[in-house]
Scaffold this motif. Structure first.
Motif, PDB file in Angstrom:
ATOM      1  N   VAL A  24      -0.641  -2.495   6.562  1.00  0.00           N
ATOM      2  CA  VAL A  24      -1.390  -2.461   5.376  1.00  0.00           C
ATOM      3  C   VAL A  24      -1.399  -3.837   4.790  1.00  0.00           C
ATOM      4  O   VAL A  24      -2.480  -4.314   4.218  1.00  0.00           O
ATOM      5  CB  VAL A  24      -0.653  -1.587   4.366  1.00  0.00           C
ATOM      6  N   SER A  25      -0.236  -4.516   4.711  1.00  0.00           N
ATOM      7  CA  SER A  25      -0.315  -6.020   4.179  1.00  0.00           C
ATOM      8  C   SER A  25      -1.214  -6.720   4.920  1.00  0.00           C
ATOM      9  O   SER A  25      -1.728  -7.690   4.050  1.00  0.00           O
ATOM     10  CB  SER A  25       1.211  -6.411   4.192  1.00  0.00           C
ATOM     11  N   THR A  28      -5.068  -5.976   4.092  1.00  0.00           N
ATOM     12  CA  THR A  28      -5.582  -5.557   2.536  1.00  0.00           C
ATOM     13  C   THR A  28      -5.992  -7.030   2.031  1.00  0.00           C
ATOM     14  O   THR A  28      -5.645  -8.151   2.704  1.00  0.00           O
ATOM     15  CB  THR A  28      -4.601  -5.064   1.777  1.00  0.00           C
ATOM     16  N   ASP A  29      -6.573  -7.097   0.982  1.00  0.00           N
ATOM     17  CA  ASP A  29      -7.554  -8.312   0.470  1.00  0.00           C
ATOM     18  C   ASP A  29      -6.583  -8.890  -0.857  1.00  0.00           C
ATOM     19  O   ASP A  29      -7.392  -9.678  -1.637  1.00  0.00           O
ATOM     20  CB  ASP A  29      -8.740  -7.672   0.166  1.00  0.00           C
ATOM     21  N   GLY A  47      -7.704 -12.229   0.562  1.00  0.00           N
ATOM     22  CA  GLY A  47      -6.841 -11.659   1.557  1.00  0.00           C
ATOM     23  C   GLY A  47      -6.744 -12.766   2.964  1.00  0.00           C
ATOM     24  O   GLY A  47      -7.379 -13.866   2.800  1.00  0.00           O
ATOM     25  N   SER A 167      -0.443  -7.707  -1.879  1.00  0.00           N
ATOM     26  CA  SER A 167      -0.201  -7.561  -0.235  1.00  0.00           C
ATOM     27  C   SER A 167       0.877  -8.377   0.275  1.00  0.00           C
ATOM     28  O   SER A 167       1.495  -8.316   1.235  1.00  0.00           O
ATOM     29  CB  SER A 167      -1.545  -8.140   0.157  1.00  0.00           C
TER      30      SER A 167
END
Length: 239
Positions: A24-25, A28-29, A47, A167
């Motif tokens: 996810v990190s 993501t933005d 991101g 993030s």
């Protein structure tokens, strides 16, 4: 056995959590977010792959992708991408190996030593995954902080200033989870390898002894009906 299962399941939980957080990190933005959002009518996030602007009144979000990966990008961006992707791959393979090494999974049920070694490999891979993950996340956060501090120190205002976002925090949390999961799995391997080795060798010796005894009994009773003395005795009896 109960402690062994507990360590395996706790390690599996942290492996799933940390792998998910790293993925996810990476995709993501919000690695960088504007620091002066109270004065802005929109929230700007950057991101590793694109930049998004969200209107604070209506919530409409607009995203712009960066140029091709072959284009010239800042060193911070390129190296963070490489380290996070490496961490994702290692953590993913570590989790898959861990699933195969769990005692509740019917994979090599008669080979406890091999399953423990699979858990050890999984733990090592998760430890290795945490290294580039934490390096990329912390380095990115420190670079953003240093850049912002230098602009403030020199009284340079470029219209917007950034701080590291959620993030980046997810990347740090996922990396720490990989370290914790890997440590639990490697400790689980070394704590229980002697017990499993003793059970394995005792069972192997029992099977080997049973097979040897069966072979001896077979060799004693089977050839006796075909010896020359027995045939002569049978002929004399019929006469």
């Amino acid at each position: 056995a109960g402690m062994k299962f507990f360590l395996q399941y706790v390690g599996c939980f942290f492996a799933v959590l940390s792998t998910g957080l790293l993925i996810v990190s990476t995709w993501t933005d919000c690695w960088m977010v504007n620091a002066d959002d109270s004065l802005e009518v929109s929230t700007k996030c950057r991101g590793l792959w694109w930049e998004c602007v969200t209107n604070v009144f209506d919530g409409i979000q607009t995203c712009d992708e960066y140029d091709s990966i072959f284009a010239e990008h800042p060193v911070k961006l390129v190296l963070t991408r490489a380290m996070m992707i490496t961490a994702d791959i290692l953590a993913g393979f570590g989790f898959l190996f861990l699933v195969l090494g769990l005692d509740c999974v019917k994979f090599l049920p008669d080979e406890p030593l091999i399953k423990l070694r699979i858990c050890l490999v999984s733990g090592v891979m998760l430890l290795l995954a945490g290294l580039p993950g934490i390096t990329g996340s912390v380095w990115y956060a420190v670079d953003v902080y240093v850049e912002r501090s230098s602009l403030v120190f020199h009284n340079v205002f470029l219209g917007i200033q950034y701080k590291f976002g959620w993030s980046c925090w997810l990347g740090m949390a996922g990396s720490l989870g990989c370290f914790l999961s890997g440590a639990l799995l490697t400790c689980c391997m070394y704590l229980f390898r002697e017990t499993s080795s003793g059970r394995f060798y005792s069972a192997y010796s029992l099977r080997k002894g049973y097979s040897s005894a069966r072979t001896i009994v077979t060799n004693v009773h089977w050839p006796s009906s075909q010896t020359a003395t027995a045939k002569m005795y049978a002929v004399d009896t019929r006469v």
